[in-house]
Structures are given as structure tokens and as C-alpha cells.
Design a protein around this motif. Structure first.
Motif, PDB file in Angstrom:
ATOM      1  N   ASN A 170       0.792  -1.230   0.000  1.00  0.00           N
ATOM      2  CA  ASN A 170       0.000   0.000   0.000  1.00  0.00           C
ATOM      3  C   ASN A 170       0.825   1.281   0.000  1.00  0.00           C
ATOM      4  O   ASN A 170       0.325   2.344   0.338  1.00  0.00           O
ATOM      5  CB  ASN A 170      -0.980   0.026   1.185  1.00  0.00           C
ATOM      6  N   GLU A 171       2.086   1.193  -0.354  1.00  0.00           N
ATOM      7  CA  GLU A 171       2.889   2.403  -0.461  1.00  0.00           C
ATOM      8  C   GLU A 171       3.353   2.588  -1.893  1.00  0.00           C
ATOM      9  O   GLU A 171       3.821   1.642  -2.526  1.00  0.00           O
ATOM     10  CB  GLU A 171       4.112   2.310   0.455  1.00  0.00           C
ATOM     11  N   LEU A 172       3.221   3.822  -2.362  1.00  0.00           N
ATOM     12  CA  LEU A 172       3.606   4.126  -3.730  1.00  0.00           C
ATOM     13  C   LEU A 172       5.135   4.093  -3.868  1.00  0.00           C
ATOM     14  O   LEU A 172       5.841   4.740  -3.111  1.00  0.00           O
ATOM     15  CB  LEU A 172       3.089   5.521  -4.070  1.00  0.00           C
ATOM     16  N   ILE A 173       5.640   3.324  -4.824  1.00  0.00           N
ATOM     17  CA  ILE A 173       7.099   3.290  -5.038  1.00  0.00           C
ATOM     18  C   ILE A 173       7.413   3.407  -6.520  1.00  0.00           C
ATOM     19  O   ILE A 173       6.538   3.278  -7.369  1.00  0.00           O
ATOM     20  CB  ILE A 173       7.750   1.995  -4.480  1.00  0.00           C
ATOM     21  N   ARG A 174       8.688   3.634  -6.813  1.00  0.00           N
ATOM     22  CA  ARG A 174       9.125   3.671  -8.210  1.00  0.00           C
ATOM     23  C   ARG A 174       9.474   2.250  -8.658  1.00  0.00           C
ATOM     24  O   ARG A 174       9.796   1.400  -7.834  1.00  0.00           O
ATOM     25  CB  ARG A 174      10.344   4.593  -8.357  1.00  0.00           C
ATOM     26  N   THR A 175       9.453   2.032  -9.966  1.00  0.00           N
ATOM     27  CA  THR A 175       9.699   0.686 -10.503  1.00  0.00           C
ATOM     28  C   THR A 175      11.084   0.180 -10.122  1.00  0.00           C
ATOM     29  O   THR A 175      11.275  -1.001  -9.857  1.00  0.00           O
ATOM     30  CB  THR A 175       9.577   0.699 -12.040  1.00  0.00           C
ATOM     31  N   GLU A 176      12.053   1.090 -10.076  1.00  0.00           N
ATOM     32  CA  GLU A 176      13.439   0.665  -9.808  1.00  0.00           C
ATOM     33  C   GLU A 176      13.600   0.144  -8.382  1.00  0.00           C
ATOM     34  O   GLU A 176      14.535  -0.610  -8.098  1.00  0.00           O
ATOM     35  CB  GLU A 176      14.425   1.821 -10.014  1.00  0.00           C
ATOM     36  N   GLU A 177      12.703   0.571  -7.477  1.00  0.00           N
ATOM     37  CA  GLU A 177      12.843   0.156  -6.079  1.00  0.00           C
ATOM     38  C   GLU A 177      12.334  -1.254  -5.841  1.00  0.00           C
ATOM     39  O   GLU A 177      12.678  -1.893  -4.846  1.00  0.00           O
ATOM     40  CB  GLU A 177      12.066   1.125  -5.175  1.00  0.00           C
ATOM     41  N   LEU A 178      11.505  -1.745  -6.765  1.00  0.00           N
ATOM     42  CA  LEU A 178      10.817  -3.017  -6.552  1.00  0.00           C
ATOM     43  C   LEU A 178      11.785  -4.177  -6.337  1.00  0.00           C
ATOM     44  O   LEU A 178      11.613  -4.997  -5.447  1.00  0.00           O
ATOM     45  CB  LEU A 178       9.909  -3.311  -7.757  1.00  0.00           C
ATOM     46  N   LYS A 179      12.860  -4.199  -7.150  1.00  0.00           N
ATOM     47  CA  LYS A 179      13.795  -5.321  -7.114  1.00  0.00           C
ATOM     48  C   LYS A 179      14.383  -5.509  -5.721  1.00  0.00           C
ATOM     49  O   LYS A 179      14.400  -6.622  -5.193  1.00  0.00           O
ATOM     50  CB  LYS A 179      14.910  -5.055  -8.123  1.00  0.00           C
ATOM     51  N   SER A 180      14.854  -4.409  -5.114  1.00  0.00           N
ATOM     52  CA  SER A 180      15.509  -4.547  -3.806  1.00  0.00           C
ATOM     53  C   SER A 180      14.492  -4.907  -2.735  1.00  0.00           C
ATOM     54  O   SER A 180      14.818  -5.643  -1.792  1.00  0.00           O
ATOM     55  CB  SER A 180      16.247  -3.256  -3.458  1.00  0.00           C
ATOM     56  N   ILE A 181      13.248  -4.428  -2.873  1.00  0.00           N
ATOM     57  CA  ILE A 181      12.230  -4.782  -1.882  1.00  0.00           C
ATOM     58  C   ILE A 181      11.927  -6.283  -1.946  1.00  0.00           C
ATOM     59  O   ILE A 181      11.833  -6.956  -0.913  1.00  0.00           O
ATOM     60  CB  ILE A 181      10.942  -3.959  -2.105  1.00  0.00           C
ATOM     61  N   VAL A 182      11.814  -6.798  -3.167  1.00  0.00           N
ATOM     62  CA  VAL A 182      11.541  -8.239  -3.327  1.00  0.00           C
ATOM     63  C   VAL A 182      12.683  -9.045  -2.730  1.00  0.00           C
ATOM     64  O   VAL A 182      12.474 -10.047  -2.032  1.00  0.00           O
ATOM     65  CB  VAL A 182      11.336  -8.586  -4.820  1.00  0.00           C
ATOM     66  N   GLN A 183      13.919  -8.601  -2.980  1.00  0.00           N
ATOM     67  CA  GLN A 183      15.067  -9.338  -2.457  1.00  0.00           C
ATOM     68  C   GLN A 183      15.106  -9.314  -0.931  1.00  0.00           C
ATOM     69  O   GLN A 183      15.422 -10.313  -0.291  1.00  0.00           O
ATOM     70  CB  GLN A 183      16.354  -8.786  -3.060  1.00  0.00           C
ATOM     71  N   GLN A 184      14.752  -8.154  -0.361  1.00  0.00           N
ATOM     72  CA  GLN A 184      14.672  -8.071   1.099  1.00  0.00           C
ATOM     73  C   GLN A 184      13.618  -9.017   1.634  1.00  0.00           C
ATOM     74  O   GLN A 184      13.818  -9.707   2.634  1.00  0.00           O
ATOM     75  CB  GLN A 184      14.280  -6.647   1.509  1.00  0.00           C
TER      76      GLN A 184
END
Lengths: 156, 171
Positions: free
Chosen positions: B73-87
Motif C-alpha cells: 500500500n505504499e507508492l514506489i518507483r519501478t526501480e525500487e521493486l527489485k531490492s524490496i523483493v530481495q529483502q
């Protein structure tokens, strides 16, 4: 100086074209190897989306294709300009037709290969997800769960 | 019998024949474009829908009708997605809102009917790229080999430990 002077009156020999067929044959073999036969005539326009994590589809005979896109100019009058689904050589009237299509294709292959049947979704990049979700829903209903979103390599 | 000199066959029309064949193949064939992102759909089971809501193992990724990306539910940029998934996948229970272990981590990807296909595919691509990096790192640390050099059994072991679980649905 007269050493380099050409002896006048001699004709230049014609260029031999004997190797031209060889060159053409090399081109021919290149195209025969690098291309595949067109299986169906596309009735919808498709520009594939770009992606980086691509995987090749292995067995051609075990792949069913579903095309989604706006009808081409030749078919626009009949089918309108909104995105439509093409199965084999015809445009589907409704999404439910996919079920029959999959069952039909499934009956053509060997029974123990049914599990490795893949459905390739060849969808235009400007289509909205609504129609794609409907297709996925139908595929789930007939247990055709292996899918492949067709895309082309992104160059950067 | 008279001995004759062997006649030379005129081969100048050979190139015309070859040209005809070439043109034929140019017209009836297409270049092989059978590439794409492989995905596995969940089986059709209306009763089992929507049971995974408030689970720490599920990373909720939403794409709304304005093609905006929301994670938890938080707006993020596409580039941030990869590191969030890895975390999320490599969390091992340390953060309370991410997964317990990689084999239980699920990514729930939801979209609106109005979401554009191109954007959806680019997000799916990011998710697959994130998982590929995770697998590459795991292969390096476990077997000291790059992912491509792994044997079949090691690869299977890795994909069991890091299964790519992406659920696709509408919201």
C-alpha cells in the motif's frame, strides 16, 4: 612516361557472374535456417512488449497461441477497432471460446504430453489488462496453467 | 563415331532460379520470435480465493489503473521493486513485515482491468529479474559456481529452496 600508358584498343573483359548463384544460394540457406513457416495469418496487430527475463519456448508442437490486439485495417470493418482475441484462423466471438480451443488442441496431442502443453499469450503492448485477466481466468478453468507472455528483448 | 567436345551448360539462369527460391522463402516464413516470460497460473478453485490477505509471507504488489506501483500500500518507483523483493525473500524472519523463509515467500501481484499490459509485463519482468539475482547469489554462496554452470540436481535444490511463487489476480 610511356611505360604506364595503356595500349589503346584493348577491350575490358566482362565481369564473370558465375559465382552469383552461389551467393544467392548462401542467402537462401540463411533464410531457410533462420526463419520458420508462417503458421497462421495474423488478423490482429501485435507489437510485443519489451522485457529482459526471456525464456525460449522449446517444443513448437506443444505450444498453443492466443493472439490479442486491435484488428488490422483489412478486418477493421468487420470486427471494429477494439482489441479482439484470435484463435487459429478466426477471431473469437467471446472469451469462453478459449475453453473449446484449448480442449480441441489438447485432443490433438499425446495423452502423456498434455501436462507440458504451453499457451503462448501474444498480446499487443497497448492492450489493457482486463482482456488478459479474462483469458487467464478461462485458461485456469480448463487447467491450462503453463503460460508464456510473449515479449521481445529489451535493448539498452 | 565422332568425338565431340563436351558442351558447356549455360548457368546464367541458375541465379534466377535461386532468386525465385529466395523470394519464396522470404515471403512465407517469419523470424522465430518465440520468446517470453514463463509463468504458472494457479488452479481454478473459487473457494480458495482470498485467503492469504494479512500474512507476513505475502508481499502485496498492486498496479492501479493509473499505472502506479504500490507495494504494501505504499507508492514506489519501478526501480525500487527489485531490492524490496530481495529483502522480502531473503529476510529469514528478521523484519516483522517480511517473509519467514525464502521457500514460503509469496508475491501477490494484483492489477486493475485498466492497467496497461506493457506496464504489467515490465513489473513482472522486474520480479523475475529479482528472483534471478537471488538465485545467482545463492548459487555463488552455496556452490561457488555461477548459475549457468550448476548441474541439474543443484539447480533443482536451489529452485526448491527459492521457489518463484507469484500469484496473479485482479482487485
Amino acid at each position: 612516361m610511356s611505360k604506364f600508358k595503356k595500349d589503346g584498343g584493348k577491350e575490358t573483359p566482362a565481369i564473370s557472374t558465375a559465382s552469383l548463384p552461389d551467393i544467392i544460394f548462401i542467402l537462401l540457406f540463411f533464410f531457410m535456417v533462420a526463419t520458420v513457416m508462417r503458421e497462421t495469418e495474423l488478423m490482429v496487430q501485435i507489437a510485443y512488449p519489451k522485457a529482459t527475463e526471456l525464456q525460449k519456448l522449446e517444443k513448437k508442437s506443444l505450444v498453443n497461441y492466443i493472439y490479442v490486439g486491435s484488428p488490422t485495417t483489412n478486418h477493421e470493418q468487420k470486427y471494429g477497432s477494439a482489441p479482439r482475441i484470435q484463435l487459429n484462423d478466426r477471431i473469437a466471438d467471446k472469451v469462453e471460446d478459449i475453453r473449446d480451443f484449448i480442449l480441441q488442441e489438447r485432443s490433438k496431442v499425446d495423452e502423456n504430453l498434455i501436462g507440458s502443453l504451453t499457451t503462448s499469450l501474444r498480446v499487443d503492448k497497448d492492450v489493457t489488462m482486463g482482456i488478459v485477466s479474462d483469458i487467464k481466468q478461462e485458461l485456469r478453468k480448463v487447467q491450462a496453467l503453463k503460460i508464456n507472455y510473449s515479449a521481445v528483448q529489451k535493448l539498452d | 563415331m565422332k568425338k565431340r567436345k563436351a558442351t558447356e551448360i549455360n548457368a546464367s539462369s541458375m541465379s534466377d532460379i535461386a532468386f525465385l527460391l529466395l523470394v519464396f522463402f522470404l515471403l512465407v516464413t517469419t523470424f522465430n520470435t518465440d520468446e517470453g516470460i514463463q509463468a504458472q497460473l494457479p488452479p481454478w478453485d473459487p473457494a480458495a480465493e482470498e485467503t492469504i490477505e494479512n500474512d507476513r509471507n505475502v508481499l502485496k504488489v498492486l498496479i492501479n489503473q493509473r499505472n502506479e506501483l504500490l507495494v504494501e500500500n505504499e507508492l514506489i518507483r519501478t526501480e525500487e521493486l527489485k531490492s524490496i523483493v530481495q529483502q522480502h525473500v531473503n529476510n529469514w524472519g528478521s523484519k516483522s513485515n517480511y517473509s519467514v523463509s525464502p521457500d514460503r515467500a509469496v508475491i501477490s501481484l494484483k492489477n486493475k482491468r485498466e492497467t496497461s499490459y506493457q506496464f504489467y509485463i515490465s513489473i513482472y519482468d522486474e520480479l523475475m529479474a529479482a528472483y534471478r539475482e537471488i538465485l545467482e547469489n545463492a548459487a555463488m554462496s552455496k556452490f561457488q559456481l555461477p548459475l549457468q554452470a550448476l548441474g541439474e540436481d543443484h539447480r533443482l535444490q536451489l529452485s526448491k529452496q527459492y521457489p518463484i511463487l507469484i500469484s496473479e489476480a485482479e482487485f
